[in-house]
Design an enzyme around this catalytic site. Structure first.
Site, short mmCIF file in Angstrom:
data_model
loop_
_atom_site.label_atom_id
_atom_site.label_comp_id
_atom_site.label_asym_id
_atom_site.label_seq_id
_atom_site.Cartn_x
_atom_site.Cartn_y
_atom_site.Cartn_z
N HIS A 1 -11.25 8.71 4.54
CA HIS A 1 -12.38 7.57 4.68
C HIS A 1 -12.75 7.05 3.52
O HIS A 1 -13.73 6.42 3.35
CB HIS A 1 -13.37 8.11 5.51
N HIS B 1 -16.74 7.42 11.24
CA HIS B 1 -15.46 7.31 11.40
C HIS B 1 -15.04 5.91 11.30
O HIS B 1 -15.64 5.00 12.25
CB HIS B 1 -14.63 7.99 12.48
#
Length: 620
Positions: free
Chosen positions: A553, A600
């Site tokens: 990420h 996310h």
């Protein structure tokens, strides 16, 4: 299957399922760019990933658009590993962070970090998808959104109130179409959950990306849910798409098309406009350099497997090459820290010190234990029995259900609990105190998976550091995009991250030691990793240094900010326009987030593409 047979398949599907246009069998254009031929378009997008294809689809109905993508079709280059949901965990070994990972050059860029001094000098492979659809072709498909408070921070830093959650909600909604849970197919009364239907409802048809709830329930998750509740984590009453990340949810939406059981990716945006527009895709093509006239971006030098040519833009060039390659192509093209570029012999177009700086990466630690939650009656995905494997394959192919259709995981979000918070230093508490009240500090993930022997289940708990204070950077080796960027992930360079991860590890062990597990523990089973020999803070920290890894990420290497904040590190404005007097150039991908959001990012990147496309169409 060649790209052409894929296209034929797509056309046949489209013409037989869209009754309002039953006779359309041809594209308006060739759809695929011709290598070696210079061409001109209104917009050129460098990178056919999550945000890039969102922008392309929204611009293509009104303008000529070309997309430059280094990869190709994930279902061709990676087969079922990028199509069957469960295979994202078992048949994509190239996502390993081990520097000696099994290479897959068709779909991965083969990026490695420099040695990380605060993580015992480990070198990390950082998987980045080289594919139409970007990282949505190999992620674990979770669809979540960030918190109201973190969006408020984004709006304040960028100077644009439309990044606040309430105003971003329309962009979230316009990107996806949610299929409600199929309770009959799930067939597990003790794995129900709550979700906010209003977070997805909108007038008219939803977006091109299909989102649904898993069609199969991993029995391990039901036990994790009991343990989470026993140890003080409440059940979320909304799910994780309404601006609150608190407590646990037994199942979250995943980007899977419930009609086919297959992964749904950002390529859905491309497919949604192929028939109706003249969009052109240059796949297996690298954007090598952006050319300028003065400070206006005019063209892109490209390379298709060794063949070079130039694509020119009448209006704008949009860089959407990802957190590592977007700053790389800016620097190669003369945008970045002036002194550094001059040392590399690159002519400076604009002095932008923030290019490649401010790299933030959510990192994770884990522990595991054996548990006895193998499903009865067949269907155990880890079984070595060929008959069981044949059964679950038929289940998936014929009914779009069973273990292969799902990723069984339990997600939860929380602040570091008080019993562990008391051991944090004043400095760390002060840093955490700068976050909004609704900003979770750690995410805990619970899941079950097959043991190496294939005859038992491994109970896995992971903790994710949601707001790292350690900062890394991206630089370049040379003025060529064919040389990989230099990546310093910066893991654990800030002591606060070490303290929070030690506390998070203790929280994981607390949950794994819950009395709930006594009912399903295998006889004589002990903690498999790291093992009971790891007890003191020093031992826990050493385990963290040796095992901490990424969940892919990374963000913020071309950070968004206000005009005039270039010396403070801002690279683009609220609409992705490059600062420093540059014209005709934008950046739109994970690199522009001014701070890493506690979620996310898949859903956010679709919404970002929708929002910046709206900015462009409205003249911003």
């Amino acid at each position: 299957m060649s790209p052409f047979s894929f296209l034929l398949h797509f056309l046949l599907y489209t013409t037989t399922t869209h009754a309002h246009k039953p006779h359309r069998t041809r594209l308006r254009s060739s759809a695929w760019g011709i290598p070696g031929h210079n061409a001109t378009y209104d917009y050129i997008i460098i990178g056919g990933g999550t945000t890039g294809l969102t922008l392309a689809a929204r611009l293509a109905p009104l303008f000529s658009v070309a997309v430059i993508e280094a990869g190709s079709f994930h279902d061709l280059d990676n087969g079922n590993g990028s199509v069957v949901p469960f295979y994202s965990l078992t048949q994509q070994p190239f996502t390993s962070s081990d520097p000696n990972y099994p290479r897959q050059p068709l779909i991965d860029y083969d990026l490695r970090s420099v040695p990380l001094p605060h993580a015992n000098n480990r070198t990390v492979h950082y998987a980045q998808a080289k594919s139409l659809g970007g990282c949505t072709t190999h992620n674990t498909m979770g669809y979540l959104r960030a918190t109201v408070g973190s969006h408020k921070s984004w709006a304040e830093i960028s100077g644009d109130p439309r990044y606040e959650f309430g105003q971003m909600l329309k962009y979230f909604k316009s990107s996806v179409e949610l299929t409600p849970p199929d309770w009959k197919k799930r067939n597990t009364p003790n794995a129900t959950f709550e979700y906010d239907k209003g977070a997805f409802e909108r007038k008219g048809k939803g977006g091109p990306v299909q989102v649904s709830y898993p069609a199969w329930v991993d029995p391990s998750v039901t036990w994790f849910a009991k343990a989470f509740a026993r140890e003080g984590l409440p059940l979320s009453q909304e799910g994780f798409s309404s601006g609150r990340l608190e407590g646990y949810s037994s199942y979250i939406p995943i980007s899977v098309d419930s009609r086919t059981g297959e992964r749904s990716t950002a390529r859905s945006y491309l497919e949604s406009v192929l028939l109706e527009t003249e969009i052109i895709v240059y796949h297996r093509t690298i954007g090598m350099k952006i050319n300028f006239e003065g400070k206006r971006a005019k063209s892109v030098e490209v390379d298709t497997e060794g063949l070079g040519y130039t694509l020119s833009a009448r209006r704008e060039i949009i860089v959407s090459a990802g957190v590592f390659h977007s700053p790389q192509i800016l620097m190669v093209s003369g945008l970045g820290p002036k002194e550094f570029l001059e040392r590399k012999g690159i002519q400076v177009v604009a002095d932008l010190p923030g290019v490649g700086r401010n790299l933030q990466d959510q990192i994770t630690i884990s522990l595991g234990n054996g548990i006895g939650t193998i499903p009865t009656g067949g269907g155990y995905v880890g079984s070595a029995d060929p008959e069981v494997q044949a059964e679950i394959l038929d289940w998936y192919l014929n009914e779009q259900g069973g273990p292969l259709s799902s990723l069984g995981a339990l997600l939860s979000f929380e602040k570091v609990p008080e019993r562990y918070r008391s051991s944090l230093s004043n400095r760390t508490l002060s840093l955490l105190g700068t976050l909004d009240d609704d900003w979770p500090e750690i995410e805990i993930i619970g899941a079950g998976g097959p043991s190496e022997a294939g005859n038992s289940t491994l109970g896995f708990l992971g903790a994710v550091l949601l707001r790292p204070f350690s900062i890394g950077n991206v630089t370049i080796k040379s003025d060529s995009m064919k040389d990989t960027p230099v990546i310093d992930l910066g893991w654990l360079s800030d002591p606060a991250d070490k303290e929070v991860l030690v506390a998070a590890f203790k929280r994981l062990r607390q949950i794994m030691n819950s009395t709930v597990w006594e009912e399903i523990k295998l006889p004589g089973d002990e903690e498999i990793f790291p093992g009971r020999g790891v007890q003191t803070d020093e031992e826990i920290l050493e385990y963290i240094k040796n095992s901490v890894t990424t969940i892919w990420h990374a963000s913020s290497t071309c950070s968004m900010g206000k005009a005039g904040d270039e010396k403070k590190g801002a690279v683009v404005d609220f609409a992705g326009r490059v600062l420093g007097g540059v014209q005709g150039l934008r950046v739109a991908d994970m690199s522009v987030l001014p701070v890493q959001l506690p979620t996310h990012p898949q859903g956010t990147m679709y919404a970002l593409g929708e929002k910046i496309a709206a900015d462009m169409l409205e003249g911003r």
